[in-house]
Design an enzyme around this catalytic site. Structure first.
Site, PDB file in Angstrom:
ATOM      1  N   LYS A  13       0.828  -1.221   0.000  1.00  0.00           N
ATOM      2  CA  LYS A  13       0.000   0.000   0.000  1.00  0.00           C
ATOM      3  C   LYS A  13       0.856   1.262   0.000  1.00  0.00           C
ATOM      4  O   LYS A  13       0.609   2.185  -0.766  1.00  0.00           O
ATOM      5  CB  LYS A  13      -0.888   0.066   1.261  1.00  0.00           C
ATOM      6  CG  LYS A  13      -2.020  -0.921   1.311  1.00  0.00           C
ATOM      7  CD  LYS A  13      -3.008  -0.568   2.420  1.00  0.00           C
ATOM      8  CE  LYS A  13      -2.430  -0.613   3.818  1.00  0.00           C
ATOM      9  NZ  LYS A  13      -2.089  -1.940   4.324  1.00  0.00           N
ATOM     10  N   ARG A  88      -9.640   0.887   9.308  1.00  0.00           N
ATOM     11  CA  ARG A  88      -9.185  -0.475   9.598  1.00  0.00           C
ATOM     12  C   ARG A  88     -10.226  -1.254  10.396  1.00  0.00           C
ATOM     13  O   ARG A  88     -10.005  -2.424  10.699  1.00  0.00           O
ATOM     14  CB  ARG A  88      -7.896  -0.414  10.401  1.00  0.00           C
ATOM     15  CG  ARG A  88      -6.623  -0.708   9.599  1.00  0.00           C
ATOM     16  CD  ARG A  88      -5.469  -0.562  10.542  1.00  0.00           C
ATOM     17  NE  ARG A  88      -4.257  -1.235  10.204  1.00  0.00           N
ATOM     18  CZ  ARG A  88      -3.197  -0.632   9.693  1.00  0.00           C
ATOM     19  NH1 ARG A  88      -3.231   0.639   9.374  1.00  0.00           N
ATOM     20  NH2 ARG A  88      -2.087  -1.308   9.516  1.00  0.00           N
ATOM     21  N   ARG A 127      11.926  -6.099   5.296  1.00  0.00           N
ATOM     22  CA  ARG A 127      11.725  -4.650   5.186  1.00  0.00           C
ATOM     23  C   ARG A 127      12.594  -3.918   6.205  1.00  0.00           C
ATOM     24  O   ARG A 127      12.715  -4.321   7.348  1.00  0.00           O
ATOM     25  CB  ARG A 127      10.247  -4.361   5.465  1.00  0.00           C
ATOM     26  CG  ARG A 127       9.848  -2.932   5.330  1.00  0.00           C
ATOM     27  CD  ARG A 127       8.386  -2.817   4.972  1.00  0.00           C
ATOM     28  NE  ARG A 127       7.511  -2.898   6.121  1.00  0.00           N
ATOM     29  CZ  ARG A 127       6.192  -2.750   6.052  1.00  0.00           C
ATOM     30  NH1 ARG A 127       5.604  -2.543   4.886  1.00  0.00           N
ATOM     31  NH2 ARG A 127       5.453  -2.824   7.123  1.00  0.00           N
ATOM     32  N   ARG A 160      11.579  -2.276  11.879  1.00  0.00           N
ATOM     33  CA  ARG A 160      10.535  -1.811  12.788  1.00  0.00           C
ATOM     34  C   ARG A 160      10.190  -2.917  13.775  1.00  0.00           C
ATOM     35  O   ARG A 160      10.130  -4.078  13.385  1.00  0.00           O
ATOM     36  CB  ARG A 160       9.281  -1.452  11.974  1.00  0.00           C
ATOM     37  CG  ARG A 160       9.136   0.005  11.668  1.00  0.00           C
ATOM     38  CD  ARG A 160       8.093   0.258  10.623  1.00  0.00           C
ATOM     39  NE  ARG A 160       6.783  -0.331  10.906  1.00  0.00           N
ATOM     40  CZ  ARG A 160       5.735  -0.233  10.085  1.00  0.00           C
ATOM     41  NH1 ARG A 160       5.838   0.425   8.953  1.00  0.00           N
ATOM     42  NH2 ARG A 160       4.587  -0.794  10.386  1.00  0.00           N
ATOM     43  N   ARG A 171      -0.353  -9.105  13.427  1.00  0.00           N
ATOM     44  CA  ARG A 171      -0.936  -8.056  12.578  1.00  0.00           C
ATOM     45  C   ARG A 171      -1.842  -8.676  11.506  1.00  0.00           C
ATOM     46  O   ARG A 171      -2.889  -8.135  11.179  1.00  0.00           O
ATOM     47  CB  ARG A 171       0.178  -7.221  11.932  1.00  0.00           C
ATOM     48  CG  ARG A 171       0.866  -6.312  12.932  1.00  0.00           C
ATOM     49  CD  ARG A 171       2.124  -5.718  12.359  1.00  0.00           C
ATOM     50  NE  ARG A 171       1.882  -4.719  11.340  1.00  0.00           N
ATOM     51  CZ  ARG A 171       2.825  -4.255  10.526  1.00  0.00           C
ATOM     52  NH1 ARG A 171       4.062  -4.709  10.606  1.00  0.00           N
ATOM     53  NH2 ARG A 171       2.529  -3.341   9.637  1.00  0.00           N
TER      54      ARG A 171
HETATM   55  P1  AMP Z   1       0.833   0.599   9.292  1.00  0.00           P
HETATM   56  O1  AMP Z   1       2.091   1.361   9.084  1.00  0.00           O
HETATM   57  O2  AMP Z   1      -0.329   1.143   8.514  1.00  0.00           O
HETATM   58  O3  AMP Z   1       0.983  -0.883   9.117  1.00  0.00           O
HETATM   59  O4  AMP Z   1       0.420   0.811  10.834  1.00  0.00           O
HETATM   60  C1  AMP Z   1       1.288   0.442  11.884  1.00  0.00           C
HETATM   61  C2  AMP Z   1       0.481   0.284  13.170  1.00  0.00           C
HETATM   62  O5  AMP Z   1      -0.175   1.511  13.505  1.00  0.00           O
HETATM   63  C3  AMP Z   1      -0.650  -0.755  13.107  1.00  0.00           C
HETATM   64  O6  AMP Z   1      -0.189  -2.081  13.325  1.00  0.00           O
HETATM   65  C4  AMP Z   1      -1.562  -0.263  14.225  1.00  0.00           C
HETATM   66  O7  AMP Z   1      -1.044  -0.581  15.497  1.00  0.00           O
HETATM   67  C5  AMP Z   1      -1.458   1.254  14.065  1.00  0.00           C
HETATM   68  N1  AMP Z   1      -2.487   1.781  13.138  1.00  0.00           N
HETATM   69  C6  AMP Z   1      -2.279   2.389  11.924  1.00  0.00           C
HETATM   70  N2  AMP Z   1      -3.436   2.738  11.359  1.00  0.00           N
HETATM   71  C7  AMP Z   1      -4.416   2.368  12.214  1.00  0.00           C
HETATM   72  C8  AMP Z   1      -5.825   2.439  12.192  1.00  0.00           C
HETATM   73  N3  AMP Z   1      -6.500   2.980  11.150  1.00  0.00           N
HETATM   74  N4  AMP Z   1      -6.510   1.944  13.257  1.00  0.00           N
HETATM   75  C9  AMP Z   1      -5.879   1.413  14.312  1.00  0.00           C
HETATM   76  N5  AMP Z   1      -4.547   1.284  14.405  1.00  0.00           N
HETATM   77  C10 AMP Z   1      -3.810   1.763  13.364  1.00  0.00           C
END
Ligand code: AMP
Length: 211
Positions: A13, A88, A127, A160, A171
């Site tokens: 994404k 989400r 990554r 990360r 996740r």
């Molecule tokens: P990402 O970089 O989008 O994979 O997000 C990393 C982490 O941020 C996720 O595993 C969640 O813990 C948190 N996170 C990001 N976006 C959301 C969302 N829309 N709702 C809840 N948690 C989020």
């Protein structure tokens, strides 16, 4: 243009969002990036979000929804935006619907990039990220010129915390349980993309839909 990019963590994404946002000159709104920026700055949001992020769980809806409301009201979102990593949950999607209605705007495209779990684990475990400027690398297809060093700012790269294999598995489970139901929620508008193809093929498939 107003777009949502859906898909499991590691489906590409972020990479695709960059190209789309450049092509259509719209801001890339990644809730993950906004949260990581808050964690880095030790803000109140960052302090409450970190414990969820570290174990791969979702940050509570109230925090995320408030964050998105503020972001979408900023000037650069007037002509459009791309949402990456939001919504989400069904609650987040319903709040977004209400918010868009209040703003008298609607979504143009909802794109879902799908990739099988095993491919995702393989991709994410390779990554690397820059904690300084946020640039993301991958030892499979975007290798930094100098080992473990960011090409853009020269900072040391790291994995990360939530890209470690046991956290990725959580996740993915969280994604299947809480986020995948959005595919049905948006079924009238959603377009599915095969994210297992190479990056430029996926980009072309997405641009074909958006153009
Ligand atoms: P990402 O970089 O989008 O994979 O997000 C990393 C982490 O941020 C996720 O595993 C969640 O813990 C948190 N996170 C990001 N976006 C959301 C969302 N829309 N709702 C809840 N948690 C989020």
């Amino acid at each position: 243009m107003r777009v949502i990019l859906l898909g499991p963590p590691g489906c590409g994404k972020g990479t695709q969002a960059e190209v789309i946002c450049k092509t259509f000159d719209i801001p890339h709104i990644s809730t993950g990036d906004i949260l990581r920026n808050n964690v880095k700055r030790n803000t109140e949001i960052g302090l409450s979000a970190k414990k969820y992020m570290d174990i791969g769980s979702l940050v509570p809806d109230e925090i995320i929804i408030q964050m998105i409301k503020e972001r979408l009201l900023e000037d650069d979102c007037k002509e459009g935006f791309l949402l990456d990593g939001f919504p989400r949950t069904i609650t987040q999607a319903e709040s977004l619907d209400n918010l868009l209605e209040q703003m008298s705007i609607s979504l143009d495209h909802i794109i879902n990039i799908d990739v099988p779990d095993e491919d995702i684990i393989n991709r994410i475990s390779k990554r690397l990220s820059c904690a300084n400027c946020g640039e993301v690398y991958n030892l499979l297809y975007k290798v930094p010129k100098k080992e473990m060093t960011c090409d853009s700012c020269g900072f040391k790269l790291h994995q990360r915390e939530d890209d470690k294999e046991e956290v990725i598995r959580n996740r993915l489970e969280v994604y299947r349980k809480q986020t995948a139901p959005l595919i049905k929620y948006y079924k009238k508008k959603i377009k599915n993309i095969n994210g297992s193809k190479n990056i430029s093929e996926v980009t072309n498939d997405i641009l074909d839909i958006l153009k």
